[in-house]
Motif scaffolding. Structure first.
Motif, PDB file in Angstrom:
ATOM      1  N   CYS A  97      64.454  92.524  58.476  1.00 15.64           N
ATOM      2  CA  CYS A  97      64.421  92.223  59.543  1.00 15.64           C
ATOM      3  C   CYS A  97      62.858  92.332  60.263  1.00 15.64           C
ATOM      4  O   CYS A  97      62.644  93.043  60.200  1.00 15.64           O
ATOM      5  CB  CYS A  97      65.463  92.869  60.863  1.00 15.64           C
ATOM      6  SG  CYS A  97      65.130  92.013  62.565  1.00 15.64           S
ATOM      7  N   CYS A  99      60.948  91.505  62.583  1.00 15.70           N
ATOM      8  CA  CYS A  99      61.703  90.606  63.985  1.00 15.70           C
ATOM      9  C   CYS A  99      61.737  92.308  65.224  1.00 15.70           C
ATOM     10  O   CYS A  99      62.271  93.147  64.928  1.00 15.70           O
ATOM     11  CB  CYS A  99      62.675  89.757  64.544  1.00 15.70           C
ATOM     12  SG  CYS A  99      63.630  89.603  65.760  1.00 15.70           S
ATOM     13  N   CYS A 100      60.678  91.987  66.341  1.00 18.50           N
ATOM     14  CA  CYS A 100      60.810  92.726  67.325  1.00 18.50           C
ATOM     15  C   CYS A 100      60.989  93.889  67.130  1.00 18.50           C
ATOM     16  O   CYS A 100      61.311  95.400  67.048  1.00 18.50           O
ATOM     17  CB  CYS A 100      62.494  93.140  67.748  1.00 18.50           C
ATOM     18  SG  CYS A 100      63.055  91.364  68.049  1.00 18.50           S
TER      19      CYS A 100
ATOM     20  N   GLU B  31      67.129  88.118  58.926  1.00 21.62           N
ATOM     21  CA  GLU B  31      67.739  88.740  59.982  1.00 21.62           C
ATOM     22  C   GLU B  31      66.351  88.217  61.169  1.00 21.62           C
ATOM     23  O   GLU B  31      65.512  88.082  61.155  1.00 21.62           O
ATOM     24  CB  GLU B  31      68.318  89.737  60.366  1.00 21.62           C
ATOM     25  CG  GLU B  31      69.194  89.578  61.292  1.00 21.62           C
ATOM     26  CD  GLU B  31      69.152  91.751  61.149  1.00 21.62           C
ATOM     27  OE1 GLU B  31      68.593  92.348  61.836  1.00 21.62           O
ATOM     28  OE2 GLU B  31      70.544  91.789  61.785  1.00 21.62           O
ATOM     29  N   LEU B  32      66.770  87.667  62.141  1.00 24.85           N
ATOM     30  CA  LEU B  32      65.896  87.128  62.861  1.00 24.85           C
ATOM     31  C   LEU B  32      66.788  86.971  64.794  1.00 24.85           C
ATOM     32  O   LEU B  32      67.675  87.275  64.700  1.00 24.85           O
ATOM     33  CB  LEU B  32      65.122  85.835  63.056  1.00 24.85           C
ATOM     34  CG  LEU B  32      64.286  85.241  63.253  1.00 24.85           C
ATOM     35  CD1 LEU B  32      63.067  86.243  62.413  1.00 24.85           C
ATOM     36  CD2 LEU B  32      63.411  83.906  62.996  1.00 24.85           C
ATOM     37  N   CYS B  33      65.614  87.325  65.748  1.00 28.68           N
ATOM     38  CA  CYS B  33      66.298  87.619  67.447  1.00 28.68           C
ATOM     39  C   CYS B  33      66.129  86.184  66.873  1.00 28.68           C
ATOM     40  O   CYS B  33      65.299  85.264  66.919  1.00 28.68           O
ATOM     41  CB  CYS B  33      65.117  88.267  67.934  1.00 28.68           C
ATOM     42  SG  CYS B  33      64.120  88.294  68.415  1.00 28.68           S
ATOM     43  N   GLU B  66      70.988  94.582  69.740  1.00 28.56           N
ATOM     44  CA  GLU B  66      69.996  95.573  69.356  1.00 28.56           C
ATOM     45  C   GLU B  66      69.595  95.559  70.791  1.00 28.56           C
ATOM     46  O   GLU B  66      68.284  95.082  71.454  1.00 28.56           O
ATOM     47  CB  GLU B  66      68.976  95.387  68.640  1.00 28.56           C
ATOM     48  CG  GLU B  66      68.394  97.007  67.986  1.00 28.56           C
ATOM     49  CD  GLU B  66      68.374  97.581  67.561  1.00 28.56           C
ATOM     50  OE1 GLU B  66      69.270  97.456  66.925  1.00 28.56           O
ATOM     51  OE2 GLU B  66      68.453  98.354  66.894  1.00 28.56           O
ATOM     52  N   TRP B  69      68.239  92.128  73.063  1.00 26.41           N
ATOM     53  CA  TRP B  69      68.085  91.402  71.581  1.00 26.41           C
ATOM     54  C   TRP B  69      69.199  91.151  71.440  1.00 26.41           C
ATOM     55  O   TRP B  69      70.062  91.900  70.609  1.00 26.41           O
ATOM     56  CB  TRP B  69      67.002  91.493  70.196  1.00 26.41           C
ATOM     57  CG  TRP B  69      64.832  91.279  71.258  1.00 26.41           C
ATOM     58  CD1 TRP B  69      64.888  90.505  71.601  1.00 26.41           C
ATOM     59  CD2 TRP B  69      64.171  92.970  71.530  1.00 26.41           C
ATOM     60  NE1 TRP B  69      63.188  91.017  71.903  1.00 26.41           N
ATOM     61  CE2 TRP B  69      63.020  92.738  72.248  1.00 26.41           C
ATOM     62  CE3 TRP B  69      65.148  94.396  71.165  1.00 26.41           C
ATOM     63  CZ2 TRP B  69      62.640  92.810  72.489  1.00 26.41           C
ATOM     64  CZ3 TRP B  69      64.313  95.411  71.987  1.00 26.41           C
ATOM     65  CH2 TRP B  69      62.778  94.537  72.426  1.00 26.41           C
ATOM     66  N   HIS B  71      70.344  89.955  67.312  1.00 28.47           N
ATOM     67  CA  HIS B  71      70.206  89.739  66.135  1.00 28.47           C
ATOM     68  C   HIS B  71      70.588  88.624  65.145  1.00 28.47           C
ATOM     69  O   HIS B  71      71.651  89.095  65.082  1.00 28.47           O
ATOM     70  CB  HIS B  71      69.014  90.538  65.329  1.00 28.47           C
ATOM     71  CG  HIS B  71      68.303  92.581  65.866  1.00 28.47           C
ATOM     72  ND1 HIS B  71      66.631  91.841  65.297  1.00 28.47           N
ATOM     73  CD2 HIS B  71      68.143  92.506  66.777  1.00 28.47           C
ATOM     74  CE1 HIS B  71      66.596  92.860  65.668  1.00 28.47           C
ATOM     75  NE2 HIS B  71      67.142  93.151  67.030  1.00 28.47           N
ATOM     76  N   SER B  73      72.539  86.630  61.918  1.00 26.06           N
ATOM     77  CA  SER B  73      71.659  86.653  60.360  1.00 26.06           C
ATOM     78  C   SER B  73      73.133  85.998  59.342  1.00 26.06           C
ATOM     79  O   SER B  73      74.204  86.158  59.714  1.00 26.06           O
ATOM     80  CB  SER B  73      71.578  87.999  59.490  1.00 26.06           C
ATOM     81  OG  SER B  73      72.663  88.767  59.565  1.00 26.06           O
TER      82      SER B  73
END
Lengths: 103, 103
Positions: A97, A99-100, B31-33, B66, B69, B71, B73
Motif C-alpha cells: 500500500c 497510500c495514506c 491497495e489504495l484508499c 484503517e 480511511w 483501503h 484492493s
DNA sequence: CACACACATAGAAAAATGTCAATATGTTTT
DNA sequence: AAAACATATTGACATTTTTCTATGTGTGTG
C-alpha cells in the motif's frame, strides 16, 4: 489483446442478467435454436432475441443461421477471451500500500 | 460451489461499468484508499462510494478499514471464484445439435 | 404465389442503474 | 468538546436496460 474498458463491459454484460445466465446453462448441453431456447424460458420471443444479441455481442455465444432457424452455441474462443480478460483485469502487479503514509 | 444465477450476476456486475473497470486498472498497482482512487477518477465521492459497494459485493474487491480511511484492493480469492464461475458457466458438456431434426 | 413459420426490429412502458448535491456517520486532531 | 476529515447514506434525477406488443424480413411449404 488490449481491450478497452468499454469492450470489457460488453463482454461481461453477458453475465449480468439472470435470464442470460440461464441461457448459458441451457446451451451447455449443446447448440440450440432460438425456438427451443424459448420453450425453456419464461420470456417473449422478442425479449429472447434481444438477449441473444447481447450474448453474441459479448462474443461468448455465436449464432449460426440454417434456413429459417438460428442455432446458438457457447463459443469456446469467446470464453477464452473472457477468461484472459478477467485474469488480466484482476491481476495485481504490486501488493504494498502506497497510500495514506503507507498504513 | 454451486452459485445461483443471481449470485453470478452480482459477481460480473463488477465488470459491467467502464468506471469500475478503470478502478480495477488502478487497483492493480496495489491497495489504495478511496480518497486516492477519487483523485484518479472523474466521479463525485458518493458515486465512487456506490461503485466500491458494487465491487465489494461482487467479492472481486475487498475493503479494509484503517482509522478514517478505507483501503481497497483486488481480492485474489474473489478473482478465483469469478474465474471458476466463468469457466463453469461457459463449459460445454456436449456439442452435437439436438435441435430442429439435428440440422 | 400465398401462407406459415422463425426470427429480428421498432417503439413504448417499466424497472434498474449511474450520477450528483446534501446530509449523516464515524474517526482523528486541536 | 469542537472542528476537520474520510467515507457512507439519502433522495432526486437522468440514463440505460429489460420487457412487451406490434410489425417487418427472410425462408420454406402447400
Amino acid at each position: 489483446m488490449e481491450l478497452s474498458n468499454k469492450q470489457i463491459t460488453v463482454i461481461f454484460k453477458a453475465l449480468c442478467d439472470e435470464n442470460r445466465v440461464q441461457i448459458f446453462r441451457i446451451l451447455q448441453h449443446g447448440e440450440l435454436c432460438a425456438c427451443h431456447l424459448l420453450e425453456e424460458l419464461h420470456l417473449s420471443q422478442p425479449t429472447l432475441s434481444h438477449h441473444m444479441k447481447v450474448l453474441c455481442d459479448s462474443g461468448l455465444v455465436v449464432g449460426r443461421k440454417e434456413g429459417k432457424w438460428m442455432h446458438y452455441s457457447i463459443s469456446p474462443e469467446g470464453a477464452k477471451v473472457a477468461m484472459d480478460c478477467l485474469k488480466e483485469i484482476t491481476a495485481v502487479t504490486e501488493n504494498d500500500c502506497k497510500c495514506c503514509n503507507n498504513q
